[in-house]
Design an enzyme around this catalytic site. Structure first.
Site, PDB file in Angstrom:
ATOM      1  N   HIS A 123      60.592 -10.839  -3.538  1.00  0.00           N
ATOM      2  CA  HIS A 123      61.793 -10.057  -3.812  1.00  0.00           C
ATOM      3  C   HIS A 123      63.059 -10.872  -3.505  1.00  0.00           C
ATOM      4  CE1 HIS A 123      59.202  -6.706  -4.545  1.00  0.00           C
ATOM      5  NE2 HIS A 123      58.821  -6.607  -3.281  1.00  0.00           N
ATOM      6  N   ASP A 165      53.430  -6.169  -8.492  1.00  0.00           N
ATOM      7  CA  ASP A 165      53.719  -5.465  -7.243  1.00  0.00           C
ATOM      8  C   ASP A 165      53.038  -4.104  -7.159  1.00  0.00           C
ATOM      9  OD1 ASP A 165      54.768  -4.695  -4.813  1.00  0.00           O
ATOM     10  OD2 ASP A 165      56.857  -4.932  -5.368  1.00  0.00           O
TER      11      ASP A 165
END
Length: 451
Positions: free
Chosen positions: A267, A318
């Site tokens: 991220h 994810d």
């Protein structure tokens, strides 16, 4: 075996009438401008498979279950409460069923290796299973059944917040100390040993979940394998880190850990210019998950500036709320377009193809992050290959980079025809060869979990 195709995107660029000889799961020879042989498997368009550098496979089972508005403001933190409730009843059989479906969908969309950021270790009451790697064995079984390449990243998770805060009851299935984590790591290596080219790295979950000394100890356990960590995903995390340490998460990490090319910073959404420049200089890969980051309302990573500054990235699915390799790349570019009110911002220069630039960078960065030696369609590389359906109207008249642009910004996963992993075909006609049985087992598992 041999594959022949009208067009192939080789490591050095597009070529026509390409014949690949595959030996022991690798590309043994490449002939260009070659006629097909009678026994060749013939296709129109061949491109390399993409690495998926960040997955929580079990979360595929909760896709759509967190889309109901709460009393207050919804965010990552309210989504996390739904996730905690979902895992309360998940056992190894359920884990395998969900992971297998996720891996089937990854392969069908053009992903050929996955980085499984695996943190669901303990039994539902928080005690270890009789075999501490029971859940890792379920992941390995799903990878074996589907054929996807696996980089397993067992997660170290010891705390609920910065400064070593005690874990909460909802986190009981994730928690380890350093000794139990070392045992888990050894057992996880044994669990994947039969997969052939599986890799086991380490994953300190986040700066919230590991103290400074634990972070150092876990990174040392990698022994040259990849190190992945969640970092700076949410502004609340940035603010809590500043309150604890006086520094932002990436700022603190770069000052207190030996971050290098073996690291993946997942991220890194909220970074200053000084922070993204430090990441780029370190050689680490940023793991971007645009669909999940959009779903959770995380924010937009400064990809345009980072790439212009020499940064490396890969993409991951994810939370697996949607699994589509092309869609991850498309949304990465679209996020930059929305933020900067421009177009083709990640193409890397005038006249360049945005699709080709995105795919090439994600392939190189994802391969690095997952410890994958060699990538692309090149002699000696693993035969991880994807064919696209040239008959689809979306590809009418397209050649070269226009194929990638039309795949990524047009039809996405619907253009994937066949997929080979280490030379073994696992997708044909857009459908995984074991899709029916895996679908049925997934439905049974979900009925038991959410009944």
């Amino acid at each position: 075996m041999a594959l022949w195709c009208e067009q192939a995107w080789l490591a050095e660029g597009w070529a026509e009438n390409v014949r690949l000889t595959i030996t022991d799961g690798h590309i043994g020879a490449i002939e260009v401008a070659a006629p097909p042989q009678p026994s060749d498997d013939r296709h129109a368009i061949l491109i390399p498979g993409l690495p998926n550098l960040h997955s929580h496979a079990f979360q595929r089972g909760m896709a759509g279950l967190a889309e109901r508005a709460g009393e207050g403001d919804d965010s990552f933190w309210t989504w996390r409460e739904v996730m905690y409730r979902f895992v309360d009843r998940l056992d190894p059989d359920g884990m395998r069923a969900i992971a297998a479906l996720a891996y089937v969908e990854m392969l069908e969309s053009g992903f050929t290796r996955v980085g499984e950021f695996h943190y669901l270790h303990q039994s539902p009451d928080g005690r270890p299973y009789g075999d501490v790697a029971a859940m890792a064995q379920a992941i390995a079984a799903a990878a074996d059944e589907t054929g996807i390449g696996l980089t397993l990243l067992p997660v170290f998770y010891a705390h609920s917040g910065f400064g070593g805060a005690a874990p909460t009851a909802a986190q009981r299935r994730f928690v380890s100390d350093l000794d139990s984590y070392a045992a888990l790591l050894d057992a996880s290596r044994a669990a994947v040993a039969g997969l052939g080219d599986a890799i086991v790295g380490v994953a300190p979950h986040s700066l919230r979940a590991a103290t400074a000394s634990e972070l150092t100890a876990v990174a040392a356990m990698a022994a040259g394998a990849p190190v992945h960590i969640h970092i700076a995903e949410q502004m609340a995390e940035v603010e809590a880190c500043q309150a604890w340490s006086g520094a932002r998460p990436v700022e603190w990490l770069m000052a207190n850990a030996e971050v290098g090319a073996g690291w993946c910073l997942v991220h890194a959404t909220h970074v200053t210019e000084a922070e993204w420049r430090a990441i780029a200089q370190s050689g680490a890969v940023v793991g971007l998950c645009p669909i999940t980051e959009a779903n959770l309302g995380d924010g937009v990573f400064p990809a345009r500036e980072f790439l212009a500054g020499g940064g490396r990235f890969g993409v991951g699915s994810d939370s697996n709320v949607e699994i589509d390799a092309a869609a991850e790349l498309r949304l990465l570019e679209y996020g930059q377009r929305l933020a900067h009110r421009g177009r083709n911002l990640l193409a890397g220069g005038a006249g360049r193809s945005t699709g080709a630039a995105l795919h090439q960078a994600a392939q190189a960065g994802g391969g690095q992050a997952l410890g994958q030696a060699g990538h692309g369609i090149a002699t000696g590389a693993a035969a991880d290959l994807v064919s696209l359906t040239a008959a689809d109207p979306a590809l009418a008249g397209r050649r070269g980079d226009a194929i990638l642009d039309s795949w990524i910004f047009g039809r996405g996963g619907r253009l994937v025809d066949c997929v080979w992993r280490r030379g073994v075909q696992c997708v044909a006609g857009g459908r995984h060869v074991a899709r029916a049985a895996i679908d049925a087992r997934y439905r049974d598992a979900m009925q038991a979990l959410i009944a």
